[in-house]
Design an enzyme around this catalytic site. Structure first.
Site, PDB file in Angstrom:
ATOM      1  CB  SER A  90      -0.913   0.002   1.225  1.00 36.57           C
ATOM      2  OG  SER A  90      -1.756   1.133   1.222  1.00 36.57           O
ATOM      3  CG  HIS A 104      -4.262   4.926  -2.576  1.00 33.34           C
ATOM      4  ND1 HIS A 104      -5.232   4.239  -3.287  1.00 33.34           N
ATOM      5  CD2 HIS A 104      -3.964   4.149  -1.508  1.00 33.34           C
ATOM      6  CE1 HIS A 104      -5.510   3.111  -2.672  1.00 33.34           C
ATOM      7  NE2 HIS A 104      -4.762   3.023  -1.587  1.00 33.34           N
ATOM      8  CG  ASN A 106      -4.095  -1.888  -1.355  1.00 33.05           C
ATOM      9  OD1 ASN A 106      -4.772  -2.841  -1.739  1.00 33.05           O
ATOM     10  ND2 ASN A 106      -3.479  -1.863  -0.192  1.00 33.05           N
ATOM     11  NE  ARG A 108      -7.739  -4.986  -1.134  1.00 33.09           N
ATOM     12  CZ  ARG A 108      -7.988  -3.934  -1.897  1.00 33.09           C
ATOM     13  NH1 ARG A 108      -7.013  -3.121  -2.250  1.00 33.09           N
ATOM     14  NH2 ARG A 108      -9.224  -3.670  -2.314  1.00 33.09           N
ATOM     15  N   GLY A 256      -4.007  -4.293  13.326  1.00 29.17           N
ATOM     16  CA  GLY A 256      -2.797  -3.963  12.583  1.00 29.17           C
ATOM     17  C   GLY A 256      -1.994  -2.877  13.275  1.00 29.17           C
ATOM     18  CB  THR A 258      -1.994   2.453  15.179  1.00 30.43           C
ATOM     19  OG1 THR A 258      -2.865   1.534  15.848  1.00 30.43           O
ATOM     20  CG2 THR A 258      -2.710   3.790  15.006  1.00 30.43           C
ATOM     21  CD  GLU A 259       2.697   5.860  14.645  1.00 26.44           C
ATOM     22  OE1 GLU A 259       3.239   6.593  13.790  1.00 26.44           O
ATOM     23  OE2 GLU A 259       1.885   6.279  15.486  1.00 26.44           O
TER      24      GLU A 259
END
Length: 297
Positions: A90, A104, A106, A108, A256, A258-259
């Site tokens: 991502s 952006h 992603n 997956r 997951g 968070t950062e």
């Protein structure tokens, strides 16, 4: 083709994209954090900041597994407990200049212990100022990639992106769209290898697309007013990611990191109460183009 081999490909894709971005930026390099998820798996988060072109961005890889959260089970109409495996890359990049777009991507893969699996992904462009030439180039590039695999993909996934990347509370698209696809499974016309080949093609289109915009627009002059509008457009980006984005919700609901999940947030953004553009301004033009159904190609 195993879930492990798909995951290894995504790790290498992350490597390739990071190298290309560092070269195009010419100053900043990626900082890497390796992390473990308590419920199973982990990832490799790479963040780039304070570059010549990129103010903040991340290229994230993860491969996580474990029990599927009850909310996810309910959303899929499942009543029995199943394990899941999810892996992907991502990316979100926020540039310094309001003339360079936010982007952006992603890609997956998701697999469940009941034998169900699918691919998903997408790539979309969020210019602070919509430039027709750039939007056309971007969509034509994506259409060309899609057409090499299935000519039905681009129109179908383009419409899906228009519907998905939409701030319903603002009645506006996040940007000029792109493509979005999810739950892509084998059928009578395509097998798992075909789907993976398409996902790889989308992933490998990212670096040439964004480095094109970096080189083309990075040195264009801009005003303080344009910088202010960039902060407002970033604010709308934040709204989408926190209110609507399924990836954000999935990451948080599956415990997951968070950062890494909130890496998509810009370093600075702005909200102005009841903001209005000046008549016939470039800002007004941009907002008028944030709507579904524009045929850029």
């Amino acid at each position: 083709m195993t879930k492990e081999s798909i995951s290894e490909y995504f790790k290498e894709l992350q490597n390739q994209i990071c190298v290309a971005l560092e070269i195009a930026d010419g100053k900043a390099t990626f900082h890497e954090d390796n992390w473990q998820r308590e419920g199973g798996g982990g990832g490799r988060s790479r963040v780039i900041q304070n570059g010549n072109v990129i103010e903040k961005g991340g290229v994230m890889f993860s491969a996580v597994w474990g029990d599927l959260h009850e909310k996810m089970l309910a959303s899929m109409g499942l009543t029995e407990k199943v394990d899941f495996f999810a892996t992907g890359v991502s990316i979100v990049l926020h540039p310094n200049s309001p003339k360079v777009p936010i982007i952006h991507m992603n890609v997956r893969y998701f697999e469940m212990s009941n034998g169900t699996y699918w691919f998903g992904g997408g790539i979309d462009l969020t210019p602070h100022y919509v430039v027709d030439e750039d939007a056309i180039w971007f969509h034509q590039y994506l259409k060309t990639v899609c057409d090499q695999h299935d000519e039905s993909y681009y129109p179908k996934f383009k419409n899906w992106a228009d519907d998905y990347f939409f701030n319903t509370h603002r009645n506006e698209t996040r940007g000029v769209g792109g493509i979005f696809f999810d739950y892509q499974k084998p059928n009578e016309s395509r097998n798992k290898q075909d789907l993976f080949a398409f996902v790889k093609a989308i992933g490998e289109s990212f670096a040439p697309i964004y480095t094109h915009f970096m080189q083309k627009n990075k040195d264009l002059p801009f005003t303080e007013n344009e910088k202010t509008f960039q902060m407002l457009r970033r604010g709308r980006y934040v709204e989408f990611n926190l209110v609507h984005d399924r990836g954000t919700k999935f990451g948080l609901e599956t415990n997951g990191r968070t950062e890494s999940i909130l890496m998509s947030m810009p370093p600075m953004a702005q909200w102005v109460y009841d903001y209005k553009t000046e008549k016939d301004s470039e800002e007004e033009k941009t907002l008028s183009l944030l709507k579904k159904g524009i045929n850029w190609v």
